[in-house]
Write an enzyme that holds these catalytic residues in place. Structure first.
Site, PDB file in Angstrom:
ATOM      1  N   GLU A 146      40.260  43.861  34.432  1.00 23.46           N
ATOM      2  CA  GLU A 146      41.260  43.722  35.497  1.00 23.46           C
ATOM      3  C   GLU A 146      40.635  43.963  36.872  1.00 23.46           C
ATOM      4  O   GLU A 146      40.208  45.090  37.156  1.00 23.46           O
ATOM      5  CB  GLU A 146      42.384  44.746  35.261  1.00 23.46           C
ATOM      6  CG  GLU A 146      43.444  44.758  36.342  1.00 23.46           C
ATOM      7  CD  GLU A 146      44.573  45.748  36.050  1.00 23.46           C
ATOM      8  OE1 GLU A 146      44.332  46.723  35.307  1.00 23.46           O
ATOM      9  OE2 GLU A 146      45.671  45.538  36.574  1.00 23.46           O
ATOM     10  N   GLU A 152      41.040  51.625  44.605  1.00 25.48           N
ATOM     11  CA  GLU A 152      41.024  52.220  43.258  1.00 25.48           C
ATOM     12  C   GLU A 152      39.659  52.143  42.594  1.00 25.48           C
ATOM     13  O   GLU A 152      39.337  52.973  41.752  1.00 25.48           O
ATOM     14  CB  GLU A 152      42.068  51.542  42.363  1.00 25.48           C
ATOM     15  CG  GLU A 152      43.485  51.866  42.793  1.00 25.48           C
ATOM     16  CD  GLU A 152      44.530  51.414  41.786  1.00 25.48           C
ATOM     17  OE1 GLU A 152      44.246  51.354  40.585  1.00 25.48           O
ATOM     18  OE2 GLU A 152      45.641  51.100  42.237  1.00 25.48           O
ATOM     19  N   ASP A 179      46.377  40.941  38.071  1.00 23.61           N
ATOM     20  CA  ASP A 179      47.481  41.803  38.516  1.00 23.61           C
ATOM     21  C   ASP A 179      47.870  41.370  39.926  1.00 23.61           C
ATOM     22  O   ASP A 179      47.070  41.445  40.854  1.00 23.61           O
ATOM     23  CB  ASP A 179      47.006  43.265  38.475  1.00 23.61           C
ATOM     24  CG  ASP A 179      48.078  44.264  38.901  1.00 23.61           C
ATOM     25  OD1 ASP A 179      48.835  43.977  39.842  1.00 23.61           O
ATOM     26  OD2 ASP A 179      48.124  45.355  38.299  1.00 23.61           O
ATOM     27  N   HIS A 182      47.152  43.926  42.918  1.00 16.16           N
ATOM     28  CA  HIS A 182      45.760  44.080  43.368  1.00 16.16           C
ATOM     29  C   HIS A 182      45.261  42.812  44.052  1.00 16.16           C
ATOM     30  O   HIS A 182      44.580  42.858  45.080  1.00 16.16           O
ATOM     31  CB  HIS A 182      44.843  44.394  42.183  1.00 16.16           C
ATOM     32  CG  HIS A 182      45.167  45.687  41.514  1.00 16.16           C
ATOM     33  ND1 HIS A 182      45.059  46.901  42.133  1.00 16.16           N
ATOM     34  CD2 HIS A 182      45.601  45.955  40.259  1.00 16.16           C
ATOM     35  CE1 HIS A 182      45.423  47.873  41.314  1.00 16.16           C
ATOM     36  NE2 HIS A 182      45.750  47.320  40.162  1.00 16.16           N
ATOM     37  N   HIS A 205      49.662  41.103  35.029  1.00 16.43           N
ATOM     38  CA  HIS A 205      50.564  42.188  35.463  1.00 16.43           C
ATOM     39  C   HIS A 205      51.341  41.705  36.670  1.00 16.43           C
ATOM     40  O   HIS A 205      50.748  41.203  37.630  1.00 16.43           O
ATOM     41  CB  HIS A 205      49.759  43.438  35.875  1.00 16.43           C
ATOM     42  CG  HIS A 205      49.365  44.306  34.729  1.00 16.43           C
ATOM     43  ND1 HIS A 205      48.401  45.294  34.834  1.00 16.43           N
ATOM     44  CD2 HIS A 205      49.835  44.353  33.448  1.00 16.43           C
ATOM     45  CE1 HIS A 205      48.290  45.906  33.661  1.00 16.43           C
ATOM     46  NE2 HIS A 205      49.135  45.352  32.811  1.00 16.43           N
ATOM     47  N   ARG A 211      54.236  46.969  45.312  1.00 10.63           N
ATOM     48  CA  ARG A 211      54.265  47.479  43.931  1.00 10.63           C
ATOM     49  C   ARG A 211      55.688  47.758  43.437  1.00 10.63           C
ATOM     50  O   ARG A 211      55.897  48.476  42.471  1.00 10.63           O
ATOM     51  CB  ARG A 211      53.348  48.683  43.741  1.00 10.63           C
ATOM     52  CG  ARG A 211      52.519  48.475  42.507  1.00 10.63           C
ATOM     53  CD  ARG A 211      51.302  49.294  42.361  1.00 10.63           C
ATOM     54  NE  ARG A 211      50.569  48.779  41.207  1.00 10.63           N
ATOM     55  CZ  ARG A 211      49.422  49.208  40.771  1.00 10.63           C
ATOM     56  NH1 ARG A 211      48.828  50.195  41.382  1.00 10.63           N
ATOM     57  NH2 ARG A 211      48.846  48.681  39.737  1.00 10.63           N
ATOM     58  N   GLU A 240      54.317  45.517  35.703  1.00 12.86           N
ATOM     59  CA  GLU A 240      53.676  46.828  35.945  1.00 12.86           C
ATOM     60  C   GLU A 240      54.028  47.241  37.374  1.00 12.86           C
ATOM     61  O   GLU A 240      53.197  47.192  38.283  1.00 12.86           O
ATOM     62  CB  GLU A 240      52.151  46.755  35.771  1.00 12.86           C
ATOM     63  CG  GLU A 240      51.536  48.143  35.838  1.00 12.86           C
ATOM     64  CD  GLU A 240      50.034  48.127  35.992  1.00 12.86           C
ATOM     65  OE1 GLU A 240      49.346  48.903  35.308  1.00 12.86           O
ATOM     66  OE2 GLU A 240      49.528  47.336  36.824  1.00 12.86           O
TER      67      GLU A 240
HETATM   68  C1  LER Z   1      46.248  49.166  35.810  1.00 14.52           C
HETATM   69  O1  LER Z   1      46.700  48.010  35.201  1.00 14.52           O
HETATM   70  C2  LER Z   1      46.399  49.079  37.265  1.00 14.52           C
HETATM   71  O2  LER Z   1      46.825  48.082  37.798  1.00 14.52           O
HETATM   72  C3  LER Z   1      45.982  50.236  38.049  1.00 14.52           C
HETATM   73  O3  LER Z   1      46.294  50.054  39.395  1.00 14.52           O
HETATM   74  C4  LER Z   1      46.599  51.539  37.547  1.00 14.52           C
HETATM   75  O4  LER Z   1      46.005  52.580  38.225  1.00 14.52           O
HETATM   76 MN    MN Z   2      47.503  46.377  36.578  1.00 20.18          MN
END
Ligand code: LER
Ligand code: MN
Length: 262
Positions: A146, A152, A179, A182, A205, A211, A240
């Protein structure tokens, strides 16, 4: 094809901000996920050694829910695990942890996610070698790397970087988790990034720009659906998101998304 299976995250051992459910109530959580109209779940599992796979399977079957994916990242924060750590003992423990997740996932045909467990920093070469070893452990189990935003992790922030790592690893069962939260931070064009992932895209995601639940931020999801359509995506979408603006919005997401996607 716009009827992708939809899932929600349920934690089995430790709480996660991406689920309104407490681990102690996971059976009740499954019931609520099913009632909300989701097709399956993504289980958040810190350590699969502490799971009884038969009990888990029975509980999912009795609710008619699929196990779509296993999210593994809680062990990064709680135990300091990282696939890219310069400390060989930590790397080894992390590889073994991913392998245990793969052993569990194999029984369900679920995808194993490599998100935070790849490490916030460390060596990309170490990460590549570790992923190669994990992928070899069970070639029939899919591993989804991912891209995470720069706040992060410093390792693999974009689809292009993930594709480079995948090429270097050289395993058919390693692909990408896209995702929308992100990638909204890191990619130039979200739709183009999905198109670039193409048949390496194993999992998605969904969360909005803030978010929040999709539809409560400013991300243009039409671009996401169009790109997924264009690459003939046939895997799952897992919400998510933080339970914001409300848990109710999270539980209403299937109806909202299905309406939006028609
Ligand atoms: C995990 O899927 C994710 O997107 C991270 O940002 C969780 O910390
Ligand atoms: Mn994610």
């Amino acid at each position: 094809m716009r009827n992708w299976p939809l899932g929600l995250i349920v934690p089995l051992q430790d709480p996660t901000p991406f689920s309104p459910f407490a681990p102690g109530n996971w059976r009740q959580a499954l019931r609520r996920v099913k009632t909300a109209g989701y097709d399956g779940v993504e289980l958040a599992i810190t350590n699969p050694a502490r799971i009884n796979p038969d009990t888990t399977k029975k509980a999912l079957e009795s609710e008619g829910l699929r196990l779509l994916s296993i999210t593994t990242g809680q062990a990064a924060g709680l135990e300091g695990l990282s696939l890219a750590s310069p400390d060989e003992r930590i790397r080894r423990r992390t590889i073994e942890r991913i392998e245990a997740h793969m052993d569990l996932a194999r029984r369900f045909g679920a995808v194993v996610i490599v998100g935070s467990l790849r490490g916030a920093d460390g060596g990309i070469k170490l990460l590549t070698e570790a992923l190669r070893e994990c992928a070899k452990h069970a070639p029939e189990v899919r591993l989804a790397l991912e891209p995470l935003n720069r706040y992060e992790s410093r390792l693999v922030n974009t689809v292009a970087e993930a594709l480079d790592v995948i090429e270097e690893v050289g395993a058919d069962n390693l692909g990408i988790l896209f995702d929308t939260f992100h990638t909204n931070i890191e990619e130039v064009l979200v739709g183009e990034a999905i198109r670039a992932a193409e048949d390496r895209l194993l999992h998605v995601h969904l969360a909005d720009s803030n978010r929040f639940v999709p539809g409560y931020g400013h991300l243009d999801f039409a671009q996401v659906w169009d790109a997924l359509d264009a690459i003939c995506y046939q895997q799952a979408l897992v919400v998510e998101a933080l339970p914001e603006p409300s848990t109710e919005a999270l539980l209403n997401a299937p109806a909202r998304l299905r309406g939006e996607r028609k």
